[in-house]
Design a protein around this motif. Sequence first.
Motif, short mmCIF file in Angstrom:
data_model
loop_
_atom_site.label_atom_id
_atom_site.label_comp_id
_atom_site.label_asym_id
_atom_site.label_seq_id
_atom_site.Cartn_x
_atom_site.Cartn_y
_atom_site.Cartn_z
N GLN A 23 1.09 -25.48 69.81
CA GLN A 23 2.40 -24.88 69.99
C GLN A 23 3.40 -25.66 69.13
N HIS A 24 4.09 -24.98 68.23
CA HIS A 24 4.91 -25.65 67.22
C HIS A 24 6.08 -26.45 67.79
N ASP A 25 6.68 -26.00 68.89
CA ASP A 25 7.89 -26.68 69.37
C ASP A 25 7.64 -27.74 70.43
N THR A 26 6.42 -27.74 71.02
CA THR A 26 6.12 -28.74 72.05
C THR A 26 4.98 -29.67 71.65
N SER A 27 4.25 -29.33 70.60
CA SER A 27 3.06 -30.05 70.13
C SER A 27 1.89 -29.96 71.10
N ARG A 28 1.96 -29.09 72.08
CA ARG A 28 0.87 -28.90 73.03
C ARG A 28 -0.30 -28.23 72.33
N VAL A 29 -1.49 -28.80 72.49
CA VAL A 29 -2.68 -28.18 71.95
C VAL A 29 -3.04 -27.01 72.86
N MET A 30 -3.09 -25.83 72.26
CA MET A 30 -3.32 -24.61 73.04
C MET A 30 -4.80 -24.23 73.09
N MET A 31 -5.48 -24.39 71.96
CA MET A 31 -6.88 -24.01 71.93
C MET A 31 -7.57 -24.54 70.68
N PHE A 32 -8.88 -24.40 70.67
CA PHE A 32 -9.72 -24.74 69.54
C PHE A 32 -10.56 -23.50 69.22
N ALA A 33 -10.75 -23.23 67.95
CA ALA A 33 -11.57 -22.09 67.54
C ALA A 33 -12.12 -22.35 66.14
N TRP A 34 -12.75 -21.35 65.57
CA TRP A 34 -13.33 -21.43 64.24
C TRP A 34 -12.74 -20.34 63.36
N MET A 35 -12.69 -20.61 62.07
CA MET A 35 -12.31 -19.62 61.07
C MET A 35 -13.33 -19.65 59.95
N ASN A 36 -13.51 -18.50 59.32
CA ASN A 36 -14.26 -18.44 58.08
C ASN A 36 -13.25 -18.11 56.97
N ARG A 37 -13.72 -17.97 55.76
CA ARG A 37 -12.80 -17.71 54.63
C ARG A 37 -11.97 -16.44 54.88
N GLU A 38 -12.64 -15.40 55.32
CA GLU A 38 -11.94 -14.12 55.53
C GLU A 38 -10.87 -14.24 56.62
N SER A 39 -11.22 -14.87 57.73
CA SER A 39 -10.25 -14.97 58.83
C SER A 39 -9.06 -15.85 58.46
N LEU A 40 -9.30 -16.91 57.71
CA LEU A 40 -8.19 -17.76 57.28
C LEU A 40 -7.29 -17.03 56.29
N ALA A 41 -7.91 -16.31 55.36
CA ALA A 41 -7.12 -15.53 54.40
C ALA A 41 -6.29 -14.46 55.12
N LEU A 42 -6.88 -13.80 56.11
CA LEU A 42 -6.15 -12.80 56.89
C LEU A 42 -5.02 -13.42 57.71
N THR A 43 -5.27 -14.62 58.25
CA THR A 43 -4.23 -15.33 59.00
C THR A 43 -3.02 -15.57 58.11
N VAL A 44 -3.27 -16.02 56.89
CA VAL A 44 -2.18 -16.27 55.94
C VAL A 44 -1.48 -14.96 55.57
N LYS A 45 -2.26 -13.93 55.30
CA LYS A 45 -1.69 -12.64 54.89
C LYS A 45 -0.88 -11.97 56.00
N GLU A 46 -1.41 -11.99 57.22
CA GLU A 46 -0.79 -11.26 58.34
C GLU A 46 0.25 -12.08 59.10
N GLY A 47 0.14 -13.42 59.04
CA GLY A 47 1.08 -14.27 59.76
C GLY A 47 0.75 -14.48 61.22
N TYR A 48 -0.42 -14.01 61.64
CA TYR A 48 -0.89 -14.18 63.01
C TYR A 48 -2.33 -14.68 62.96
N ALA A 49 -2.71 -15.48 63.95
CA ALA A 49 -4.03 -16.11 63.95
C ALA A 49 -5.16 -15.09 64.05
N VAL A 50 -6.10 -15.22 63.11
CA VAL A 50 -7.34 -14.44 63.11
C VAL A 50 -8.47 -15.47 63.06
N TYR A 51 -9.33 -15.43 64.04
CA TYR A 51 -10.43 -16.40 64.12
C TYR A 51 -11.76 -15.70 63.86
#
Length: 128
Positions: A23-51
């Motif tokens: 969480q950006h404003d509290t620094s609380r760790v919310m979760m752990f997950a995995w990304m591949n190239r496609e999901s990371l690229a989509l995260t950047v493109k869409e502005g929302y997390a894709v795992y």
Amino acid sequence: MSEAWLDEIQWTEDGLVPVIAQQHDTSRVMMFAWMNRESLALTVKEGYAVYWSRSRQRLWRKGEESGHRQKVIDIQLDCDADVILIKIEQQGGIACHTGRQSCFFRSLHDGEWQTAEPVLKDPKSIYK
């Protein structure tokens, strides 16, 4: 935008990178997950997390069913280029499928894992 930046990441043998969502404003760790190239690229493109869901073997847009999306504020790569930290705005205030704020809700006390946070919303009402 060129995706050459993806080549700088040290992907695992199966093409994944571990991702910590904070969480950006509290620094609380919310979760752990995995990304591949496609999901990371989509995260950047869409502005929302894709795992990448290892259990489902498919892309997983966080909040696709629950509505608890993660708006990406910043993406950081660690010094070894093998772990990503995404600073997010957790929509709905719930990141965990158990209905809690964070997936990290148990603490070790006297050799036992004890639940330290309440369920904010019954998962049966979140997931259909």
